[in-house]
Motif scaffolding. Structure first.
Motif, mmCIF file in Angstrom:
data_model
loop_
_atom_site.group_PDB
_atom_site.id
_atom_site.type_symbol
_atom_site.label_atom_id
_atom_site.label_comp_id
_atom_site.label_asym_id
_atom_site.label_seq_id
_atom_site.Cartn_x
_atom_site.Cartn_y
_atom_site.Cartn_z
ATOM 1 N N ALA A 23 0.846 -1.186 0.000
ATOM 2 C CA ALA A 23 0.000 0.000 0.000
ATOM 3 C C ALA A 23 0.884 1.239 0.000
ATOM 4 O O ALA A 23 1.991 1.227 0.536
ATOM 5 N N VAL A 24 0.371 2.309 -0.598
ATOM 6 C CA VAL A 24 1.064 3.598 -0.621
ATOM 7 C C VAL A 24 0.351 4.521 0.356
ATOM 8 O O VAL A 24 -0.878 4.677 0.294
ATOM 9 N N GLY A 26 -1.552 7.235 2.077
ATOM 10 C CA GLY A 26 -2.449 8.254 1.554
ATOM 11 C C GLY A 26 -3.284 7.812 0.373
ATOM 12 O O GLY A 26 -4.120 8.571 -0.106
ATOM 13 N N GLN A 27 -3.075 6.592 -0.126
ATOM 14 C CA GLN A 27 -3.859 6.094 -1.259
ATOM 15 C C GLN A 27 -4.703 4.899 -0.834
ATOM 16 O O GLN A 27 -4.432 4.250 0.170
ATOM 17 N N ASP A 28 -5.734 4.620 -1.623
ATOM 18 C CA ASP A 28 -6.594 3.469 -1.365
ATOM 19 C C ASP A 28 -5.869 2.187 -1.738
ATOM 20 O O ASP A 28 -5.007 2.179 -2.618
ATOM 21 N N VAL A 29 -6.257 1.092 -1.077
ATOM 22 C CA VAL A 29 -5.699 -0.211 -1.397
ATOM 23 C C VAL A 29 -6.805 -1.260 -1.246
ATOM 24 O O VAL A 29 -7.664 -1.151 -0.376
ATOM 25 N N ARG A 78 -13.727 4.296 6.144
ATOM 26 C CA ARG A 78 -12.411 3.941 5.612
ATOM 27 C C ARG A 78 -12.365 2.525 5.068
ATOM 28 O O ARG A 78 -11.434 2.169 4.355
ATOM 29 N N HIS A 82 -15.330 -4.318 -1.461
ATOM 30 C CA HIS A 82 -14.857 -4.111 -2.823
ATOM 31 C C HIS A 82 -15.497 -5.118 -3.772
ATOM 32 O O HIS A 82 -15.778 -4.806 -4.915
ATOM 33 N N ARG A 95 -9.593 2.901 2.490
ATOM 34 C CA ARG A 95 -9.445 4.249 1.943
ATOM 35 C C ARG A 95 -8.360 5.008 2.694
ATOM 36 O O ARG A 95 -8.309 4.967 3.909
ATOM 37 N N ASN A 96 -7.531 5.706 1.907
ATOM 38 C CA ASN A 96 -6.503 6.599 2.445
ATOM 39 C C ASN A 96 -5.620 5.902 3.466
ATOM 40 O O ASN A 96 -5.451 6.330 4.581
#
Length: 96
Positions: A23-24, A26-29, A78, A82, A95-96
């Motif tokens: 995961a990055v 601040g980004q969704d995963v 959050r 999916h 999320r985030n």
């Protein structure tokens, strides 16, 4: 996070999850979870748990086709389902 899948009747299918997900910040995963059911099996519920080192597992989300989706308070907004359709796809989106 790890999923717990409840097939009905309890049978010989298997849960497939990746060994790791990157995961990055601040980004969704998406955290994938697929149950490979055997004949006459149906997934009735998927429960996602958060496990920390030395801590008891904490429930994050429960996916249930009859009772809907329930996300625990610290994760509301959050964590989203999916997957679509049957719960053989029990993936969630963080999320985030």
């Amino acid at each position: 996070l790890c999923p717990t899948v409840s097939p009905c009747p309890a049978g010989g299918g298997r849960v497939e999850v990746p060994r790791s997900v990157t995961a990055v910040l601040g980004q969704d995963v998406v955290l994938p979870c697929r149950y490979r059911a055997q004949e006459q099996e149906q997934v009735v519920q998927v429960t996602w748990l958060k496990r920390g080192p030395g801590a008891a597992a904490a429930e994050v989300a429960v996916l249930n086709p009859q009772h809907g989706e329930h996300v625990q308070e610290p994760f509301v907004g959050r964590v989203l389902r999916h997957g679509h359709g049957d719960l053989e796809d029990g993936a969630i989106l963080l999320r985030n």
